[in-house]
Enzyme design. Structure first.
Site, PDB file in Angstrom:
ATOM      1  N   LYS A 147       0.856  -1.194   0.000  1.00  0.00           N
ATOM      2  CA  LYS A 147       0.000   0.000   0.000  1.00  0.00           C
ATOM      3  C   LYS A 147       0.886   1.237   0.000  1.00  0.00           C
ATOM      4  O   LYS A 147       1.755   1.398   0.873  1.00  0.00           O
ATOM      5  CB  LYS A 147      -0.885  -0.040   1.248  1.00  0.00           C
ATOM      6  CG  LYS A 147      -2.198   0.669   1.124  1.00  0.00           C
ATOM      7  CD  LYS A 147      -3.035   0.342   2.341  1.00  0.00           C
ATOM      8  CE  LYS A 147      -4.376   1.004   2.283  1.00  0.00           C
ATOM      9  NZ  LYS A 147      -5.088   0.865   3.561  1.00  0.00           N
TER      10      LYS A 147
HETATM   11  C1  E4P Z   1      -8.358   1.511   3.785  1.00  0.00           C
HETATM   12  O1  E4P Z   1      -7.574   1.151   2.972  1.00  0.00           O
HETATM   13  C2  E4P Z   1      -8.192   2.754   4.574  1.00  0.00           C
HETATM   14  O2  E4P Z   1      -7.004   2.701   5.263  1.00  0.00           O
HETATM   15  C3  E4P Z   1      -9.359   2.931   5.494  1.00  0.00           C
HETATM   16  O3  E4P Z   1     -10.544   2.531   4.832  1.00  0.00           O
HETATM   17  C4  E4P Z   1      -9.481   4.315   6.074  1.00  0.00           C
HETATM   18  O4  E4P Z   1     -10.693   4.411   6.764  1.00  0.00           O
HETATM   19  P1  E4P Z   1     -11.007   5.576   7.817  1.00  0.00           P
HETATM   20  O5  E4P Z   1     -11.240   6.837   7.060  1.00  0.00           O
HETATM   21  O6  E4P Z   1     -12.265   5.120   8.505  1.00  0.00           O
HETATM   22  O7  E4P Z   1      -9.830   5.657   8.727  1.00  0.00           O
END
Ligand code: E4P
Length: 215
Positions: free
Chosen positions: A83
């Site tokens: 990522k």
């Molecule tokens: C996923 O890849 C993200 O890290 C995550 O959905 C972020 O979500 P949040 O905005 O609830 O922290």
């Protein structure tokens, strides 16, 4: 549509996995910070449990460092997806990892232009954050519509992975638009199957059955 779970908690992942509907997992440094043990161990345990793609994020800010961290993450397990944050350095890292055959997930995406750049760099997944846009009174799902249309226009192979999901409505809207993947927090995952009329209906069926079962 693929369902990923958005957590680093092994119990939550185990529970969703047991349903037989889980296609993958997304983590991020904040989610990992909530768990005990080293991030490497946590990621290893998740990747062992779920055979699908498991996103694990780099924290370096320069392309070289991101690639180095990405390669180290891939040492943990073959199903790790690296990522990478949407920055100019991140785009270079995505390009480099793609050329080495390593899957990537471009994260922290908030605009259509960012989505175009990530697809051109060769990202495997693109993570637009709908909930965080909604928090700013900007309709997050409008962005998903834009990106899906653009990707279809040019036949980009990058999969749209709807992230920062806050409700079952986000899930159904993402499906209606035709997003490839939605990553769902455990709480929302359990909400997907429930409806008060289902509970009421079941209660009535069982009560009526009780009246006749010994006839
Ligand atoms: C996923 O890849 C993200 O890290 C995550 O959905 C972020 O979500 P949040 O905005 O609830 O922290």
């Amino acid at each position: 549509m693929k369902f990923f779970i958005d957590t680093a908690n092994l119990d939550e992942i185990r529970e969703a996995h047991a349903l037989g509907l889980l296609d993958g997992v997304t983590t991020n440094p904040s989610l990992l910070s909530k768990e005990d043990g080293s991030p490497t161990d946590v990621i290893h345990n998740i990747a062992e449990l779920v055979p699908g793609p498991v996103s694990a994020e780099v924290v370096a800010l320069d392309a070289e460092g991101m690639v180095r961290e990405g390669l180290a993450l891939r040492e943990i397990a073959d199903n790790i997806v690296v990522k990478i944050p949407m920055t100019l350095e991140g785009l270079k890292a995505i390009r480099s990892l793609t050329e080495q055959g390593i899957p990537t997930n471009c994260t922290l995406v908030f605009s259509a232009t960012q989505a175009i750049l990530a697809a051109k760099a060769g990202a495997t997944f693109l993570s637009p954050f709908v909930g965080r846009l909604d928090d700013l009174a900007v309709e997050g799902m409008d962005l998903i519509e834009e990106i899906v249309e653009i990707y279809q226009n040019y036949d980009f192979q990058t999969e749209v992975l709807v992230a920062s999901v806050r409700s079952p409505l986000h899930v159904s809207q993402a499906a209606q638009i035709g997003a490839d993947v939605v990553t769902i927090p455990a709480k929302v995952f359990s909400q997907l199957a429930s409806h008060p009329l289902t509970d009421l209906g079941l209660e009535r069926f069982l009560a009526d059955w009780d009246k006749v079962k010994d006839r």
